[in-house]
Write a protein that holds these residues in place. Structure first.
Motif: not given
Length: 94
Positions: A51-60, A83-93
């Motif tokens: 998977i690639d977050y593609k610059g999106k600051n989302i939570s997975v 791609n410029s994600e920041n600390s609000t991009a989350v991967l957990s669980g």
């Protein structure tokens, strides 16, 4: 008598929750369908993908780390944040 009418337009945006595999068939499809601030909730299972977050600051968020697995099949990086994600991009669980 004169009247001045002013219209103020604004947009409210709401975070969306996407369920995998309910709403989308796999994690990457959930990411692709998401926008900044959204959450992708992943049910227990093994997901054979990279998977690639593609610059999106989302939570997975996986169901839990014991039963929710991303298996990249030894084919490169399993999860990409480049791609410029920041600390609000989350991967957990997972």
């Amino acid at each position: 008598m004169r009247f001045l009418v002013v219209f103020i337009a604004f947009s409210l945006s709401y975070a969306i929750v996407t369920n995998v595999p309910g709403s989308q068939p796999n994690i990457q499809a959930g990411i692709d369908a998401s926008s900044v601030g959204d959450t992708v909730l992943v049910s227990a299972g093994t997901y054979y993908e990279n998977i690639d977050y593609k610059g999106k600051n989302i939570s997975v968020i996986g169901y839990n780390r014991e039963t929710t697995i991303i298996d990249g099949g030894e084919d490169g990086t399993v999860v990409t944040f480049e791609n410029s994600e920041n600390s609000t991009a989350v991967l957990s669980g997972f």
